[in-house]
Enzyme design. Sequence first.
Site, PDB file in Angstrom:
ATOM      1  N   LYS A  12       0.763  -1.270  -0.164  1.00  0.00           N
ATOM      2  CA  LYS A  12      -0.100   0.043   0.005  1.00  0.00           C
ATOM      3  C   LYS A  12       0.912   1.335  -0.071  1.00  0.00           C
ATOM      4  CE  LYS A  12       0.250   2.381   3.190  1.00  0.00           C
ATOM      5  NZ  LYS A  12       0.987   2.848   4.397  1.00  0.00           N
ATOM      6  N   HIS A  71       0.580  -4.590   6.129  1.00  0.00           N
ATOM      7  CA  HIS A  71       1.245  -5.122   7.044  1.00  0.00           C
ATOM      8  C   HIS A  71       0.568  -5.528   8.437  1.00  0.00           C
ATOM      9  CE1 HIS A  71       2.544  -1.405   8.584  1.00  0.00           C
ATOM     10  NE2 HIS A  71       2.915  -1.783   9.724  1.00  0.00           N
ATOM     11  N   LYS A 103      -0.148  -8.833  11.837  1.00  0.00           N
ATOM     12  CA  LYS A 103       0.405  -8.618  13.129  1.00  0.00           C
ATOM     13  C   LYS A 103      -0.396  -9.643  14.069  1.00  0.00           C
ATOM     14  CE  LYS A 103       1.102  -3.597  12.999  1.00  0.00           C
ATOM     15  NZ  LYS A 103       2.609  -3.413  13.427  1.00  0.00           N
ATOM     16  N   GLU A 146       1.056   7.286  17.115  1.00  0.00           N
ATOM     17  CA  GLU A 146       2.507   6.926  16.699  1.00  0.00           C
ATOM     18  C   GLU A 146       3.134   8.226  17.514  1.00  0.00           C
ATOM     19  OE1 GLU A 146       3.757   5.281  12.781  1.00  0.00           O
ATOM     20  OE2 GLU A 146       1.910   6.457  12.272  1.00  0.00           O
ATOM     21  N   ASP A 193      -2.598   7.406   3.962  1.00  0.00           N
ATOM     22  CA  ASP A 193      -1.484   6.658   4.404  1.00  0.00           C
ATOM     23  C   ASP A 193      -2.085   5.688   5.619  1.00  0.00           C
ATOM     24  OD1 ASP A 193       1.609   6.023   4.718  1.00  0.00           O
ATOM     25  OD2 ASP A 193       1.072   6.964   6.855  1.00  0.00           O
ATOM     26  N   HIS A 225      -4.711   0.392   6.917  1.00  0.00           N
ATOM     27  CA  HIS A 225      -4.629  -0.427   8.211  1.00  0.00           C
ATOM     28  C   HIS A 225      -6.086  -0.105   8.841  1.00  0.00           C
ATOM     29  CE1 HIS A 225      -0.466  -0.457   6.853  1.00  0.00           C
ATOM     30  NE2 HIS A 225      -0.156   0.555   7.278  1.00  0.00           N
ATOM     31  N   LYS A 260       0.299  11.069  14.038  1.00  0.00           N
ATOM     32  CA  LYS A 260       1.677  11.168  14.063  1.00  0.00           C
ATOM     33  C   LYS A 260       2.132  12.119  15.185  1.00  0.00           C
ATOM     34  CE  LYS A 260       3.343   9.176  10.007  1.00  0.00           C
ATOM     35  NZ  LYS A 260       3.724   7.757  10.069  1.00  0.00           N
TER      36      LYS A 260
HETATM   37  C1  BG6 Z   1       2.806   2.533   7.337  1.00  0.00           C
HETATM   38  C2  BG6 Z   1       2.689   3.773   7.174  1.00  0.00           C
HETATM   39  O1  BG6 Z   1       2.233   1.765   6.526  1.00  0.00           O
HETATM   40  O2  BG6 Z   1       2.784   1.988   8.552  1.00  0.00           O
HETATM   41  C3  BG6 Z   1       3.431   4.606   8.158  1.00  0.00           C
HETATM   42  O3  BG6 Z   1       2.981   4.294   5.880  1.00  0.00           O
HETATM   43  C4  BG6 Z   1       3.418   4.363   9.619  1.00  0.00           C
HETATM   44  O4  BG6 Z   1       3.251   6.303   7.969  1.00  0.00           O
HETATM   45  C5  BG6 Z   1       3.320   2.776   9.841  1.00  0.00           C
HETATM   46  O5  BG6 Z   1       4.094   4.885  10.275  1.00  0.00           O
HETATM   47  C6  BG6 Z   1       2.834   2.101  11.145  1.00  0.00           C
HETATM   48  O6  BG6 Z   1       3.355   0.951  11.116  1.00  0.00           O
HETATM   49  P1  BG6 Z   1       3.343   0.098  12.650  1.00  0.00           P
HETATM   50  O7  BG6 Z   1       3.369  -1.264  12.290  1.00  0.00           O
HETATM   51  O8  BG6 Z   1       4.784   0.820  13.261  1.00  0.00           O
HETATM   52  O9  BG6 Z   1       2.306   0.683  13.459  1.00  0.00           O
END
Ligand code: BG6
Length: 480
Positions: free
Chosen positions: A155, A185, A189, A223, A242, A247, A331
Amino acid sequence: MMQKIPETANVIPSDFVIIGGTGHLSIRKILPALFWRFLDKQIDNKSTIILCDKNINSWDDFLITLKNYCSDAFFKKVDNDKVWDDFTSILKPIQLDIKNGNGHLELLNTLKEKFDTNRPIIFYLAIASNLFADSCKFLRDCSLNVSQSRIVIEKPIGKDKLTAIEINDQISEVFKETQVYRIDHYLGKETVQNLMALRFANTFFENQWDNKNIDNVQITVSETDGVKDRISYYNQYGAIRDMLQNHLLQLICLVAMEPPSFYEADQMRDEKLRVLKALKPLTKDEIQTGQYRSFTDELGNSSNTETFVALKVMINNWRWAGVPFYIRTGKKLSTKASEIIITFKKKPHDIFSKFTKDAQDNPNRLIIRVQPEEGLKLKLTSKAPGPGGMRFFPSELNLSFGDTFSDRLPDAYERLLMDVVRGNQTLFMRSDEVLAAWDYIDPIVSISKEQEPQLYRTGTMGPEDKILSIDGHKWIDPKD
Ligand code: BG6
């Protein structure tokens, strides 16, 4: 008590071809994941990992940098350098320019002897999505789209529905849908998959999983990092495209989907698709955006890109009608944590009303902690021990995966890559799911463009809430 995780089964030897092999995604995520799988002997030196990139300046320097990104493996498991040398011996760099084809002969010569075997050849496009079409064309022109080829893409797939359709079409000219693995991803998890086990391997929760029993659902993905060196990408995409488009929508799907008949790729994806199609279009009062204060300084320009977004999502079906799903991500917030909180309805009648009110009004809550400290908590009300009468206190049943399982929990990329080798598409998005997600997101992007994102201070949980308070609710902040 500690439980030993059952041994993982080996996968068959394969060839991983990473296009963009020395880039950001490859060095931070894909190669460390493959190193861990090598350490656990799930892949061995019969596999090869070919790193293709336009410019590979110094291979030795690259390996030093890569070793740094694998440092947690050295810290936890590797006690000598031999295994590192063994791993790097299966890596092979190839200087390749997909646009003009320079370097294609070396790639072909490396792969051609494998064509007569049934080894999977996995092309991982670890590059920007505007290069997917050229890469597919290149693979077709070199006749690399053989039956055992699989293609992995990340993505964001497109910037909106139209560009996503274009990308899907370009890929499908070269590869069949069964050969395409679209990674989100979050689906790899551990706790996200545990949500499936919790719901469908037990009867206890599924009997409560509807609008008769659940008051509301909150999903927070917060985050602490900012956008770092991805600012130019991020400024074009923002938090909605994003994080939310993929997600967070996937998390909503897994919480809300109907049980499929079998845990099987297309059945799972059919059910997720039904949820996406049932999402009620949002009004402007149901969307709130924010931007952390230093964002424009980092960019060196003014910008309306949101680094925070919160929504009230409603699902138009019998199971979920009337249950708000409050969703937020951002963020530079105060905590790095992802949590799903299911708040159950209050009890219909209080037999303890003449006793102290202490904690008895707290609703039951199920907290699914996706990361870090993965686990589940069920918040209950209990009687305080002792002969002091009926006094109540909030208590919790706590299943911490870290405390319960002795080994480390593998990173999402490790699981997803091994699923690509096994040919299991269950945890990957199908093209129609991606398009349905854009159907929901495109209008949200348009509404957000009409709003100025509210500025928020770094280290807070984003701008002051404007969505939940209307319904008499509050955000429940994840604990550090
Ligand atoms: C990514 C985003 O897909 O996922 C990022 O592009 C983000 O901006 C990240 O920081 C977060 O992934 P995780 O696994 O750290 O929660």
